[in-house]
Design an enzyme around this catalytic site. Structure first.
Site, PDB file in Angstrom:
ATOM      1  CG  HIS A 123      45.814  46.652  41.534  1.00  0.00           C
ATOM      2  ND1 HIS A 123      46.043  47.606  40.572  1.00  0.00           N
ATOM      3  CD2 HIS A 123      46.915  46.642  42.331  1.00  0.00           C
ATOM      4  CE1 HIS A 123      47.227  48.162  40.786  1.00  0.00           C
ATOM      5  NE2 HIS A 123      47.774  47.592  41.840  1.00  0.00           N
ATOM      6  CB  CYS A 142      46.580  50.400  37.257  1.00  0.00           C
ATOM      7  SG  CYS A 142      46.265  48.635  37.154  1.00  0.00           S
ATOM      8  CB  CYS A 166      42.973  50.781  38.552  1.00  0.00           C
ATOM      9  SG  CYS A 166      44.054  50.210  39.876  1.00  0.00           S
ATOM     10  CG  ASP A 210      55.276  29.504  40.954  1.00  0.00           C
ATOM     11  OD1 ASP A 210      56.471  29.215  40.818  1.00  0.00           O
ATOM     12  OD2 ASP A 210      54.638  29.245  41.993  1.00  0.00           O
ATOM     13  CB  CYS A 224      43.592  46.188  36.688  1.00  0.00           C
ATOM     14  SG  CYS A 224      43.141  46.945  38.258  1.00  0.00           S
ATOM     15  CG  ASP A 281      54.889  22.341  42.687  1.00  0.00           C
ATOM     16  OD1 ASP A 281      55.913  21.724  42.363  1.00  0.00           O
ATOM     17  OD2 ASP A 281      54.801  23.040  43.707  1.00  0.00           O
TER      18      ASP A 281
HETATM   19 ZN   LIG Z   1      44.854  48.247  38.971  1.00  0.00          ZN
END
Ligand SMILES: [Zn+2]
Length: 384
Positions: A332, A301, A306, A263, A303, A90
């Site tokens: 997550h 999920c 999870c 973003d 991730c 930026d």
């Molecule tokens: Zn997750």
């Protein structure tokens, strides 16, 4: 540099590919925000595991701390933070106009006091491009004037003229090897100004174009209309980036409006309050109802959080201020944003984006604030 692979038959959504010196970025893409040379609470290994293709760094913050000498001596931002994939920086314009105290806008930049120690600093097109050159980002943004939401018509017009003048100055500055530079369209909610700003920037021939002046506190309908009034004036052959947006549902809607890059600080910022994003909206993990809930944040999920931890455990960690709690909610949330974009790309490739969009929006419950803004917008439309 940007290759448009496919445009959706029923919306403006685009599947594309951005070729940078540090690798390919598949679009639409979400860029996790690493303002201070760190995506808050996440390390590079985690970012790579969750499919991060490119991250964002910030000129204003990094030039104040640790300072350009240190990052320059490290060999640039990539080796300093040990991130080998692309970085977009930026320009610092947004921070100078929103964070810094006591500003004096001059012909070639802004004189301001550091938000940290009050020291007198100056940032303009030349300085910003120099900093971004030393940081060695793969995509540099022009230094722009981003007026706050609700600025007067005169102020918005002046900001557009200044943004165009500064964009031209930025365009003439030397760059890091292989560095792309994106122009930023300002103009708030004035269609004529947006069009004028976009056309002038396109004539300067930047490598990509950002839609700025959004995520400045405007209600959702205004945000969508700012994007809708800008997009038709941007070339299809270049990447489009909507700055600082949004929630998962908003990202889906913005992709449908022809935006390729995003973003947003939301995934990591709300994690620090114990709020998790799901495909159905946000939930507060800290809430008492999860006290004995031994299911993951989101059942399907993939991730790390999870796959390994329950809501009850994460709630406990957050309530006793254990760092692991906010780290796992950050994992997550960031994973979810990246997964939504990966799903969007897969559906665009398969020609099923329309169905995906309808289903996603139908299942996602926006916050009360967003719902209220939508109601007010609909009511105002009826009055007209
Ligand atoms: Zn997750």
């Amino acid at each position: 540099m940007f290759e448009l692979l496919k445009t959706d038959a029923h919306s403006k959504a685009r599947l594309g590919r951005l070729q940078t010196t540090r690798g390919v970025v598949e679009t639409p893409v979400f860029m996790p925000v690493g303002t201070q040379a760190s995506v808050k609470a996440l390390d590079p290994r985690e970012l790579l595991e969750m499919g991060t293709q490119i991250i964002l760094g910030n000129t204003y913050h990094l030039s104040i701390r640790p300072g350009l000498e240190i990052i320059g001596a490290a060999g640039g931002l990539h080796p300093f933070m040990n991130w080998t994939k692309p970085i977009l920086t930026d320009s610092g314009g947004f921070q100078v106009f929103s964070l810094a105290k006591i500003r004096k806008i001059k012909a070639h930049g802004v004189e301001f006091r550091s938000h940290l120690d009050g020291s007198l600093l100056f940032l303009g097109p030349k300085e910003s491009m120099h900093i971004q050159r030393v940081l060695g980002s793969d995509i540099a943004m022009v230094f722009d004037d981003c007026p706050p939401h609700g600025a007067s018509a005169g102020d918005v017009k002046a900001a557009v003229e200044r943004t165009l003048r500064w964009a031209k100055e930025c365009r003439e500055q030397p760059r890091a090897p292989g560095q792309f530079v994106f122009g930023i369209v300002q103009g708030a909610n004035a269609a004529k100004l947006r069009e004028h700003c976009a056309k002038e920037l396109v004539a300067m021939d930047f490598d990509g174009y950002a839609i700025g002046g959004v995520s400045v506190g405007e209600p959702e309908p205004e945000m969508f209309s700012a994007v809708e009034m800008t997009e038709p004036h941007l070339p299809t052959s270049k990447a489009r980036y909507a700055m600082g947006l949004g929630t998962p549902a908003q990202l889906v809607e913005l992709v449908a409006r022809g935006v390729d890059m995003f973003d947003c600080v939301l995934p990591t910022r709300v994690a620090r309050n114990g709020t998790a994003f799901t495909k159905k909206g946000t939930i507060s993990i800290k809430g008492g109802s999860y006290k004995a809930d031994f299911t993951p944040i989101e059942a399907d999920c993939e991730c790390f959080a999870c796959k390994h931890f329950t809501r009850a455990y994460l709630r406990h960690l957050l309530n006793v201020n254990e760092i692991l709690g906010l780290r796992m909610v950050s994992v997550h949330n960031s994973h979810l944003f990246l997964k939504v974009m990966a799903d969007i790309r897969a559906h665009l490739a398969a020609g099923t984006f329309g169905e995906f969009r309808r289903e996603f929006i139908a299942n996602y419950r926006p916050t009360e604030k967003v719902l209220l803004a939508r109601q007010m917008h609909a009511a105002a439309k009826q009055d007209r």
